[in-house]
Write an enzyme that holds these catalytic residues in place. Sequence first.
Site, PDB file in Angstrom:
ATOM      1  N   TYR A   1       0.864  -1.186   0.000  1.00 27.65           N
ATOM      2  CA  TYR A   1       0.000   0.000   0.000  1.00 27.65           C
ATOM      3  C   TYR A   1       0.893   1.225   0.000  1.00 27.65           C
ATOM      4  O   TYR A   1       1.437   1.617   1.042  1.00 27.65           O
ATOM      5  CB  TYR A   1      -0.884  -0.050   1.248  1.00 27.65           C
ATOM      6  CG  TYR A   1      -1.950   1.010   1.322  1.00 27.65           C
ATOM      7  CD1 TYR A   1      -3.198   0.807   0.746  1.00 27.65           C
ATOM      8  CD2 TYR A   1      -1.723   2.207   2.010  1.00 27.65           C
ATOM      9  CE1 TYR A   1      -4.197   1.765   0.846  1.00 27.65           C
ATOM     10  CE2 TYR A   1      -2.716   3.170   2.110  1.00 27.65           C
ATOM     11  CZ  TYR A   1      -3.945   2.938   1.530  1.00 27.65           C
ATOM     12  OH  TYR A   1      -4.942   3.877   1.638  1.00 27.65           O
TER      13      TYR A   1
ATOM     14  N   THR B   1       1.573   6.472  14.979  1.00 22.88           N
ATOM     15  CA  THR B   1       1.848   7.313  13.809  1.00 22.88           C
ATOM     16  C   THR B   1       1.216   6.738  12.547  1.00 22.88           C
ATOM     17  O   THR B   1       0.553   7.465  11.792  1.00 22.88           O
ATOM     18  CB  THR B   1       3.381   7.435  13.612  1.00 22.88           C
ATOM     19  OG1 THR B   1       3.947   7.923  14.815  1.00 22.88           O
ATOM     20  CG2 THR B   1       3.721   8.358  12.468  1.00 22.88           C
TER      21      THR B   1
ATOM     22  N   GLU C   1      -1.167   4.736   9.894  1.00 24.10           N
ATOM     23  CA  GLU C   1      -2.630   4.777   9.713  1.00 24.10           C
ATOM     24  C   GLU C   1      -3.218   6.047  10.316  1.00 24.10           C
ATOM     25  O   GLU C   1      -4.352   6.043  10.799  1.00 24.10           O
ATOM     26  CB  GLU C   1      -3.298   3.539  10.318  1.00 24.10           C
ATOM     27  CG  GLU C   1      -3.045   2.276   9.543  1.00 24.10           C
ATOM     28  CD  GLU C   1      -3.389   2.384   8.074  1.00 24.10           C
ATOM     29  OE1 GLU C   1      -4.254   3.204   7.722  1.00 24.10           O
ATOM     30  OE2 GLU C   1      -2.777   1.663   7.276  1.00 24.10           O
TER      31      GLU C   1
ATOM     32  N   GLN D   1       2.509   0.851  43.300  1.00 23.98           N
ATOM     33  CA  GLN D   1       2.612  -0.111  42.185  1.00 23.98           C
ATOM     34  C   GLN D   1       1.197  -0.426  41.673  1.00 23.98           C
ATOM     35  O   GLN D   1       0.950  -0.457  40.472  1.00 23.98           O
ATOM     36  CB  GLN D   1       3.314  -1.394  42.685  1.00 23.98           C
ATOM     37  CG  GLN D   1       3.704  -2.379  41.592  1.00 23.98           C
ATOM     38  CD  GLN D   1       5.065  -2.077  40.956  1.00 23.98           C
ATOM     39  OE1 GLN D   1       5.651  -1.029  41.178  1.00 23.98           O
ATOM     40  NE2 GLN D   1       5.554  -2.977  40.130  1.00 23.98           N
TER      41      GLN D   1
ATOM     42  N   GLN E   1       1.075   4.801  -0.242  1.00 31.14           N
ATOM     43  CA  GLN E   1       0.388   6.097  -0.189  1.00 31.14           C
ATOM     44  C   GLN E   1       1.360   7.193   0.234  1.00 31.14           C
ATOM     45  O   GLN E   1       1.597   8.153  -0.500  1.00 31.14           O
ATOM     46  CB  GLN E   1      -0.774   5.983   0.796  1.00 31.14           C
ATOM     47  CG  GLN E   1      -1.645   7.224   0.881  1.00 31.14           C
ATOM     48  CD  GLN E   1      -2.846   6.984   1.778  1.00 31.14           C
ATOM     49  OE1 GLN E   1      -3.737   6.210   1.451  1.00 31.14           O
ATOM     50  NE2 GLN E   1      -2.890   7.656   2.901  1.00 31.14           N
ATOM     51  N   THR E   2       1.981   6.995   1.407  1.00 29.88           N
ATOM     52  CA  THR E   2       2.846   8.042   1.970  1.00 29.88           C
ATOM     53  C   THR E   2       4.059   8.327   1.077  1.00 29.88           C
ATOM     54  O   THR E   2       4.618   7.421   0.457  1.00 29.88           O
ATOM     55  CB  THR E   2       3.335   7.595   3.364  1.00 29.88           C
ATOM     56  OG1 THR E   2       2.197   7.222   4.125  1.00 29.88           O
ATOM     57  CG2 THR E   2       4.101   8.675   4.079  1.00 29.88           C
TER      58      THR E   2
ATOM     59  N   SER F   1       0.378  12.668   6.262  1.00 33.96           N
ATOM     60  CA  SER F   1      -0.945  13.021   6.793  1.00 33.96           C
ATOM     61  C   SER F   1      -1.812  13.686   5.729  1.00 33.96           C
ATOM     62  O   SER F   1      -2.993  13.369   5.586  1.00 33.96           O
ATOM     63  CB  SER F   1      -0.799  13.991   7.976  1.00 33.96           C
ATOM     64  OG  SER F   1      -0.082  13.370   9.015  1.00 33.96           O
TER      65      SER F   1
ATOM     66  N   ASP G   1      -1.487   9.855  12.022  1.00 34.95           N
ATOM     67  CA  ASP G   1      -0.887  10.401  13.243  1.00 34.95           C
ATOM     68  C   ASP G   1      -2.008  10.650  14.269  1.00 34.95           C
ATOM     69  O   ASP G   1      -3.084  11.152  13.922  1.00 34.95           O
ATOM     70  CB  ASP G   1      -0.179  11.715  12.867  1.00 34.95           C
ATOM     71  CG  ASP G   1       0.187  12.530  14.071  1.00 34.95           C
ATOM     72  OD1 ASP G   1       1.257  12.287  14.624  1.00 34.95           O
ATOM     73  OD2 ASP G   1      -0.619  13.417  14.449  1.00 34.95           O
TER      74      ASP G   1
ATOM     75  N   GLY H   1      14.762  -2.351  36.956  1.00 35.14           N
ATOM     76  CA  GLY H   1      15.905  -2.508  36.043  1.00 35.14           C
ATOM     77  C   GLY H   1      15.725  -3.661  35.071  1.00 35.14           C
ATOM     78  O   GLY H   1      16.025  -3.535  33.883  1.00 35.14           O
TER      79      GLY H   1
END
Length: 664
Positions: A136, A423, A425, A331, A138-139, A145, A427, A402
Amino acid sequence: MEGGVDYLIDERKKAQFDVEAMKVAWAGSRQAFELSDRIAKLVANDPIFEKFSRPMLGRKELFKNSLRKVAHAWKLIIDLRLSEEEAKLLRHYIDEPAYTDLQWEMFIPAIEGQGTEEQKRKWLPLARKMQVIGSYAQTELGHGSNVQGLETTATFDPQTDEFVIHSPTLTSSKWWPGGTAKVSTHAIVYARLILDGQFHGVHGFIVQLRNLENHTPLPGITVGDIGMKFGNGAYNTMDNGVIRFNHVHIPRNQMLMRVSQVTREGKFVQSDVPRQLLYGTMVYVRQKIVADASKALSRAVCIATRYSAVRRQFGSRNGGPEIQVIDYKTQQSRLFPLLASAYAFRFVGEWLKWLYTDVKQRLEANDFSTLPEAHACTAGLKSLTTSATADGIEECRKLCGGHGYLVSSGIPELFATYVPACTFEGDNVVMMLQVARFLVKTVSELGYKQPVGTTAYMRRVTALMQSNCAVRTAEEWLNPGVVVEAFEARSTRMAVACGQRLAKFENPEEGFAELSADLVEASLAHCQVIVVSKFVEKLQQEIPGKGVKRLLEVLFYVYALFLLHKHQGDFLATGYLTPKQASLANDQLRILYSKVRPNAIALVDSFNHTDHLLSSILGRYDGNVYPKLYEAAFNDPFNDSDIADGIHQYVQPMLRQELHSAKL
Ligand SMILES: CCCCCCCCCCCCC/C=C/C(=O)SCCNC(=O)CCNC(=O)[C@H](O)C(C)(C)COP(=O)(O)OP(=O)(O)OC[C@H]1O[C@@H](n2cnc3c(N)ncnc32)[C@H](O)[C@@H]1OP(=O)(O)O
Ligand SMILES: Cc1cc2nc3c(=O)[nH]c(=O)nc-3n(C[C@H](O)[C@H](O)[C@H](O)COP(=O)(O)OP(=O)(O)OC[C@H]3O[C@@H](n4cnc5c(N)ncnc54)[C@H](O)[C@@H]3O)c2cc1C
């Protein structure tokens, strides 16, 4: 005591509900549970799908190994005659981004949604049999966007009855399409349609990229990988690509023509189908992403919860064991809202799937009336759930102290793989601004048009604006109607306030831009109404199993009252709650945490995640953390030798004060 085995056995005995029944509630049905359990075990028991070593592999090895997994999975699908649903579950449990994600979740849906019947007849069988592999595209380098700002051109040539696909500038290079750099033979390329010098909007075109015999790029196509991405392993199993087109000719019938057509004479024909359907594939995938959020968040929460029960720090009395860190209220106040969010996202994802199926059926029958609502819901919930999940995974890392930072905790790779969902599909801020447009429109029409669907609560705008919360005790917060109404009142008040402030601007677009940060907050408030309401709707259904419904009710209140606490500024500023009521909600939240506590391990067991899927020493089902961490450290290839490469060359000369004569 060396490991934590005993801690988890004791923890499991504390459960106050039927875990097997909760597994079914989480899966959606007994059939769904059995199906996913079977496929999860199939993957977990197959050595080809091993993934523990993934973060240690170099890019080329990682990618080749990923290709091998996909080929093996495809062979299993054929040999075992797996259904499409089983095949999707197989991909989920293999847990490795690959070109097949694009094939099945974007290329095929794009043809299904935007292709004509003839195009579907030609391309879908080829794609479903993997005889063509599609992506796909597109970008672009310069625009993602802003889809209308794409620069790639598709110019019709009436002489040859073809489109000429061209990248006129550097910034028009396609940039990001997954599966494209090395694998896909075809792509849906989004480009500006030019007919006789006139621009007719952005459309999708099926473009062949590679020779099907020898896989080389076709003439006029420059294609490559865009480079390493965030984290080791993670999304680097995917070949996100760059493509440049130099006057590439494709037949006219490879423009996806359900929405608009180009005739043999080069005439543009706009059908009755709205142009927004060109964005339909994104609506589909956003819905999938929402459904996926609970899977990712539940994995992180499962790891952090099991480890929090195993891990002990401080508070030993008379030489007895120290306190399990899960018993610290701090917690619990960080972990249990995430546990509740996983369940909330699971149920809203289920609902959104239903909504999407309904919209899809309507679209097939040329009923486009619910498309704006579907767009706003998928965009908004995609934004809400992915942001909360990405933040939640990182919080789970911190909850593991840790050891959470070790790759063997399973959290770093999960985070690195998941975080781009904020980001891709769309932003998340851009998506919330789409919800804002929908809300502003809804609010501006309130005087004469009844809002429907997820904004239906705004029909009670007068009551929601005027009445105030009646809660007087912490106990009174345990009422779904009271909780939902608080969210509805806050959302309505924020949306109406935005509407009133927008009305003061002469130019609405200028006003929208100026107030966009507030509009995003109002949109989030509206999306939270959806999640909270869908959780309540779930609780209104029959949920079998001893104690299951009661525990889900506890989780509902944890989710909602935690949000209320987190956003209490909004609830107070809109005047619906008093500070005393907000404080009572917080008191109730602490009581709820103590109700979750004995059930915490059983609640994460109910996700039914295999150790293979979790790929985490901290989250092991048996809780045997310390011996396995120790073992893994010495199994790391870096520990193959006591003397690492470079020690003799760079360290020893320093120790001997001989650096001046060393060959560096
Ligand atoms: C780890 C997670 C795993 C997930 C699990 C499974 C899934 C598998 C995943 C597969 C891998 C994914 C890889 C990623 C792929 C991609 O990222 S593909 C590229 C995606 N790109 C985008 O999302 C771009 C975002 N931009 C847009 O969507 C649009 O351009 C825009 C921001 C919406 C603006 O569009 P524009 O044309 O400028 O429109 P407007 O003028 O603002 O609006 C016009 C009207 O159209 C309505 N509208 C917009 N979009 C839609 C839509 N999709 N559907 C329906 N309607 C839409 C909009 O509301 C406006 O309406 P009115 O106000 O009524 O005019
Ligand atoms: C892992 C990954 C896989 C991808 N796979 C594909 C793929 O297969 N196919 C494909 O076509 N694309 C793919 N993409 C691209 C992806 O869809 C885009 O990156 C995404 O849509 C965001 O667009 P952008 O990069 O142009 O961001 P930009 O729009 O440039 O965003 C940059 C910043 O500007 C802000 N911003 C932008 N517009 C506005 C606005 N109007 N108002 C306020 N703020 C704004 C954003 O919030 C953001 O903070 C992928 C991306 C990633 C990370």
